[in-house]
Design a protein around this motif. Structure first.
Motif, PDB file in Angstrom:
ATOM      1  N   GLU A 292       0.817  -1.214   0.000  1.00  0.00           N
ATOM      2  CA  GLU A 292       0.000   0.000   0.000  1.00  0.00           C
ATOM      3  C   GLU A 292       0.851   1.265   0.000  1.00  0.00           C
ATOM      4  O   GLU A 292       0.601   2.207  -0.760  1.00  0.00           O
ATOM      5  CB  GLU A 292      -0.917   0.009   1.227  1.00  0.00           C
ATOM      6  N   GLU A 293       1.831   1.321   0.863  1.00  0.00           N
ATOM      7  CA  GLU A 293       2.658   2.516   0.985  1.00  0.00           C
ATOM      8  C   GLU A 293       3.452   2.771  -0.287  1.00  0.00           C
ATOM      9  O   GLU A 293       3.564   3.917  -0.756  1.00  0.00           O
ATOM     10  CB  GLU A 293       3.597   2.349   2.180  1.00  0.00           C
ATOM     11  N   CYS A 294       3.965   1.711  -0.882  1.00  0.00           N
ATOM     12  CA  CYS A 294       4.773   1.848  -2.096  1.00  0.00           C
ATOM     13  C   CYS A 294       3.932   2.286  -3.284  1.00  0.00           C
ATOM     14  O   CYS A 294       4.331   3.163  -4.058  1.00  0.00           O
ATOM     15  CB  CYS A 294       5.473   0.530  -2.408  1.00  0.00           C
ATOM     16  N   ARG A 295       2.753   1.688  -3.433  1.00  0.00           N
ATOM     17  CA  ARG A 295       1.955   2.073  -4.596  1.00  0.00           C
ATOM     18  C   ARG A 295       1.419   3.489  -4.445  1.00  0.00           C
ATOM     19  O   ARG A 295       1.219   4.182  -5.435  1.00  0.00           O
ATOM     20  CB  ARG A 295       0.837   1.063  -4.855  1.00  0.00           C
ATOM     21  N   GLY A 296       1.241   3.941  -3.203  1.00  0.00           N
ATOM     22  CA  GLY A 296       0.857   5.318  -3.000  1.00  0.00           C
ATOM     23  C   GLY A 296       1.947   6.274  -3.455  1.00  0.00           C
ATOM     24  O   GLY A 296       1.666   7.314  -4.074  1.00  0.00           O
ATOM     25  N   LEU A 297       3.206   5.935  -3.166  1.00  0.00           N
ATOM     26  CA  LEU A 297       4.319   6.772  -3.597  1.00  0.00           C
ATOM     27  C   LEU A 297       4.456   6.762  -5.114  1.00  0.00           C
ATOM     28  O   LEU A 297       4.692   7.812  -5.732  1.00  0.00           O
ATOM     29  CB  LEU A 297       5.621   6.297  -2.946  1.00  0.00           C
ATOM     30  N   VAL A 298       4.307   5.592  -5.736  1.00  0.00           N
ATOM     31  CA  VAL A 298       4.388   5.520  -7.196  1.00  0.00           C
ATOM     32  C   VAL A 298       3.296   6.384  -7.831  1.00  0.00           C
ATOM     33  O   VAL A 298       3.545   7.117  -8.797  1.00  0.00           O
ATOM     34  CB  VAL A 298       4.283   4.061  -7.686  1.00  0.00           C
ATOM     35  N   ALA A 299       2.079   6.328  -7.281  1.00  0.00           N
ATOM     36  CA  ALA A 299       0.984   7.151  -7.811  1.00  0.00           C
ATOM     37  C   ALA A 299       1.317   8.633  -7.691  1.00  0.00           C
ATOM     38  O   ALA A 299       1.059   9.425  -8.608  1.00  0.00           O
ATOM     39  CB  ALA A 299      -0.316   6.831  -7.070  1.00  0.00           C
ATOM     40  N   GLU A 300       1.879   9.013  -6.553  1.00  0.00           N
ATOM     41  CA  GLU A 300       2.265  10.420  -6.356  1.00  0.00           C
ATOM     42  C   GLU A 300       3.303  10.851  -7.388  1.00  0.00           C
ATOM     43  O   GLU A 300       3.215  11.940  -7.977  1.00  0.00           O
ATOM     44  CB  GLU A 300       2.830  10.584  -4.942  1.00  0.00           C
ATOM     45  N   MET A 301       4.279   9.986  -7.646  1.00  0.00           N
ATOM     46  CA  MET A 301       5.316  10.310  -8.617  1.00  0.00           C
ATOM     47  C   MET A 301       4.760  10.341 -10.045  1.00  0.00           C
ATOM     48  O   MET A 301       5.213  11.125 -10.884  1.00  0.00           O
ATOM     49  CB  MET A 301       6.461   9.296  -8.520  1.00  0.00           C
ATOM     50  N   MET A 302       3.785   9.480 -10.338  1.00  0.00           N
ATOM     51  CA  MET A 302       3.163   9.501 -11.660  1.00  0.00           C
ATOM     52  C   MET A 302       2.413  10.806 -11.887  1.00  0.00           C
ATOM     53  O   MET A 302       2.450  11.385 -12.976  1.00  0.00           O
ATOM     54  CB  MET A 302       2.235   8.290 -11.820  1.00  0.00           C
ATOM     55  N   ARG A 303       1.738  11.269 -10.860  1.00  0.00           N
ATOM     56  CA  ARG A 303       1.034  12.551 -10.978  1.00  0.00           C
ATOM     57  C   ARG A 303       2.015  13.702 -11.164  1.00  0.00           C
ATOM     58  O   ARG A 303       1.729  14.668 -11.874  1.00  0.00           O
ATOM     59  CB  ARG A 303       0.146  12.772  -9.751  1.00  0.00           C
ATOM     60  N   GLU A 304       3.194  13.609 -10.552  1.00  0.00           N
ATOM     61  CA  GLU A 304       4.228  14.622 -10.749  1.00  0.00           C
ATOM     62  C   GLU A 304       4.659  14.697 -12.211  1.00  0.00           C
ATOM     63  O   GLU A 304       5.083  15.751 -12.682  1.00  0.00           O
ATOM     64  CB  GLU A 304       5.450  14.313  -9.872  1.00  0.00           C
ATOM     65  N   GLN A 305       4.528  13.576 -12.917  1.00  0.00           N
ATOM     66  CA  GLN A 305       4.890  13.535 -14.340  1.00  0.00           C
ATOM     67  C   GLN A 305       3.755  14.048 -15.228  1.00  0.00           C
ATOM     68  O   GLN A 305       3.885  14.053 -16.450  1.00  0.00           O
ATOM     69  CB  GLN A 305       5.240  12.106 -14.744  1.00  0.00           C
ATOM     70  N   GLY A 306       2.643  14.439 -14.624  1.00  0.00           N
ATOM     71  CA  GLY A 306       1.522  14.968 -15.397  1.00  0.00           C
ATOM     72  C   GLY A 306       0.474  13.948 -15.766  1.00  0.00           C
ATOM     73  O   GLY A 306      -0.464  14.265 -16.512  1.00  0.00           O
ATOM     74  N   ILE A 307       0.594  12.732 -15.267  1.00  0.00           N
ATOM     75  CA  ILE A 307      -0.394  11.696 -15.563  1.00  0.00           C
ATOM     76  C   ILE A 307      -1.641  11.964 -14.731  1.00  0.00           C
ATOM     77  O   ILE A 307      -1.572  12.074 -13.508  1.00  0.00           O
ATOM     78  CB  ILE A 307       0.186  10.299 -15.276  1.00  0.00           C
ATOM     79  N   ASP A 308      -2.773  12.068 -15.401  1.00  0.00           N
ATOM     80  CA  ASP A 308      -4.041  12.412 -14.751  1.00  0.00           C
ATOM     81  C   ASP A 308      -4.762  11.124 -14.361  1.00  0.00           C
ATOM     82  O   ASP A 308      -5.376  10.460 -15.202  1.00  0.00           O
ATOM     83  CB  ASP A 308      -4.887  13.247 -15.722  1.00  0.00           C
TER      84      ASP A 308
END
Length: 482
Positions: free
Chosen positions: A209-225
C-alpha cells in the motif's frame, strides 16, 4: 522411431516452451515444437523486451533535464517515433532469429503452424498432419483482453502499442495494474498527455500500500491524470458524436492543447469520445485497455481430450505442471499461476528435470522477485506489509527520502525502501523498493529473502556509501510493529 514420433511435443514457442524444448532435447529426447505466430512469444515480441526498450526511450527527457542541473548544456529535440519503432522491430526480428537458431542447434524440429490436442498422445497441425508424442507440453501463454462493452474494439491493448503509426497526442489508459501504469509512464515520458481510469481507489492493486501510494504520487508529478473509482460508460468515434462540445471547438480551445479532434493523424479511424461513470467526458486519439489477460486455451482441443480448465480458461495443473491427463503438461501464463517470464522458464526447467532427468522437482513459486517498470520503478519480493501483518506479528523497517541525484537536480522524485521482518524469528519476510533502479536492487535482495536471512544478517553487512541501497543495511529501528 519407436512407439511415438517424438518424446516431447511442445505447443507454443514463447520463453517457457522454447526453454523446455531445448533442454529436453539436450537430454537426448526427440523433441518438436509448434508455434503459429513468432518465436519468442509475449516476452520477446509483445511484452517485456519491447516494453523495456520503450522505458529506456522514454527516460531520456528526464535525464536531459537532470544533465542541465549538473552543469551540462543539454537539450532534447522532438522524439522520432518512426525511427525508434523501426529500430525496435529490427531488434525483435534479431531476437526471434536467435530463438530459432537455438532450437535448430538443439535438434528441435520446429513447425510454423498452429497445433491442437487430438488425443492424450497426439497433436494435429493446421494442415491436418497428426504427430504423436510420449509427452505433450502446452506453453501457449496468454493475451490481453478488452472489457465486455459496446465499441470496445475501438480501443487498443498492450500488443498494439509497439505498432502505432504515430504517437498519440492524448491517450486514455483504462486499468491501473502494472501494464497500465508502465505504459502510462512510458507515454508520458515520450510527451503524450496521459489520462488513466481505474475502478479501484489506487493503482497497482495487490502491491504494498505505501509503495503504490508513492508511485501514484510520482506519476502525478509527471503529469499523468489518474482518475480513481472511474470506468467507461460510453465510447464511440468522435466523428459520430457531433453534438459534443469538444467537437464544436469550445473545450479544445480552452484546453490549450491545440489538438484538432475532428480528424485523426494516427490510425485513420478517428479519435474516440468517452464518457465515464463520474460524468467526465473527453476525446482521445487512442484508448488503451489494460484490464487483464486471458490464457490462450481457445481451440486447443482440451475439452475433447478431457484436460481440465479453470473458471478463466486456465489449464489446471499440479505442483509438477501435470494436468489430469498424465501425458499432458502445461507451463507459463496458460496456467495462470504466476504470469512472469522467468517463472515460465523455471517451470520449464522443473518439468524437464522431473520428466526427462528423473529428478523429483516440483515448481517453486515462493519468494519470487518482480519489478514494475514505472518511473520510479517498484521492486518487490516476498510478503507485503499487509500480507505479513495478517499472518503474524511483524516489525516494519522503512525509509523514504529524495536520493542524492534527484535532490541535487531539484527533482521531486522520492525513494522508499522497506523490510518486513517476522518479530519472533527476525527473518526478513519481504522487501519493497521504490527507486529508479528498483528492478536491479530487488533481484539481489531476492537472494537474501529467498534464503530466509535475518535482519541481523542484513545489519552485519557493511554499507556501500553513498548509495540508495545502503539504507537496506542501516535501518536500525522499526517504524511500526504490528
Amino acid at each position: 522411431m519407436g512407439e511415438f514420433d517424438y518424446d516431447l511435443f511442445v505447443i507454443g514457442g514463447g520463453s517457457g516452451g522454447v526453454r523446455a524444448a531445448r533442454v529436453a532435447a539436450g537430454t537426448g529426447a526427440r523433441v518438436a515444437l509448434a508455434e503459429d505466430s513468432r518465436l519468442g512469444g509475449t516476452c520477446v515480441i509483445r511484452g517485456c523486451v519491447p516494453k523495456k526498450l520503450m522505458v529506456f526511450a522514454s527516460s531520456y527527457p528526464s535525464h536531459i533535464e537532470d544533465a542541465n542541473a549538473y552543469g551540462w548544456d543539454a537539450s532534447c529535440t522532438d522524439f522520432d517515433w518512426l525511427k525508434f519503432r523501426g529500430k525496435l522491430h529490427e531488434e525483435l526480428d534479431r531476437l526471434e532469429g536467435v530463438y530459432g537458431s537455438l532450437l535448430n542447434k538443439s535438434g528441435v524440429e520446429v513447425f510454423d503452424s498452429r497445433a491442437r490436442l487430438s488425443g492424450p498422445h497426439e497433436v494435429t497441425l493446421a494442415d491436418g498432419t497428426v504427430k504423436s508424442a510420449r509427452h505433450i507440453l502446452i506453453a501457449t501463454g496468454g493475451r490481453p483482453v478488452r472489457p465486455d462493452m459496446k465499441n470496445a474494439t475501438m480501443g487498443l491493448v498492450s500488443d498494439d502499442m509497439f505498432n502505432l503509426d504515430a504517437l498519440p497526442k492524448r491517450l486514455l489508459i483504462v486499468g491501473g495494474g502494472y501494464i497500465g501504469c508502465e505504459f502510462a509512464c512510458i507515454m508520458a515520458g515520450l510527451g503524450v498527455e496521459v489520462t488513466m481510469f481505474l475502478r479501484g481507489g489506487q493503482i497497482l492493486n495487490g502491491f504494498d500500500e505505501e509503495c503504490r501510494g508513492l508511485v501514484a504520487e510520482m506519476m502525478r508529478e509527471q503529469g499523468i491524470d489518474i482518475h480513481t473509482g472511474t470506468s467507461i460508460l460510453e465510447m464511440e468515434r468522435a466523428s459520430e458524436h457531433k453534438d459534443h462540445p469538444i467537437l464544436r471547438g469550445s473545450d479544445a480551445a480552452s484546453s490549450g492543447t491545440g489538438t484538432d479532434f475532428t480528424r485523426s493523424d494516427h490510425t485513420g479511424s478517428g479519435p474516440i469520445w468517452v464518457k465515464c461513470t463520474t460524468g467526465h467526458e473527453g476525446v482521445y486519439d487512442h484508448v488503451m485497455f489494460a484490464t487483464g489477460r486471458a490464457p490462450n486455451t481457445d481451440d486447443l482441443g482440451l475439452e475433447e481430450v478431457g484436460v481440465k480448465t479453470g473458471r478463466k480458461g486456465e489449464i489446471l495443473v499440479d505442483g509438477y505442471s501435470q494436468t489430469n491427463i498424465p501425458s499432458v503438461y502445461a507451463i507459463g501464463d496458460v496456467t495462470d499461476r504466476v504470469q512472469l517470464t522467468p517463472v515460465a522458464i523455471r517451470e520449464a526447467m522443473a518439468f524437464v528435470q522431473t520428466v526427462f532427468q528423473g529428478h523429483d522437482c516440483p515448481v517453486d513459486h515462493e519468494n519470487i522477485p518482480s519489478a514494475v517498470f514505472t518511473r520510479p520503478e517498484l521492486g518487490t519480493v516476498g510478503m507485503t506489509e499487509e500480507e505479513a501483518r495478517d499472518d503474524r506479528p511483524i516489525e516494519v523497517y522503512a525509509t523514504s527520502f529524495r536520493p542524492m541525484r534527484s535532490s541535487f537536480a531539484g527533482q521531486p522524485t522520492r525513494t522508499m525502501l522497506k523490510l518486513i521482518v517476522c518479530k519472533e524469528s527476525q527473518v526478513v519476510m519481504g522487501a519493497q523498493v521504490v527507486d529508479e533502479n528498483a528492478g536491479e536492487m530487488i533481484q539481489l535482495i531476492g537472494i537474501a529473502v529467498k534464503n530466509k536471512l535475518t535482519k541481523a544478517q542484513f545489519d552485519a553487512t557493511c554499507a556501500v556509501h553513498p548509495t540508495v541501497a545502503e539504507e537496506l543495511v542501516t535501518m536500525s529501528q522499526p517504524v511500526r510493529v504490528g
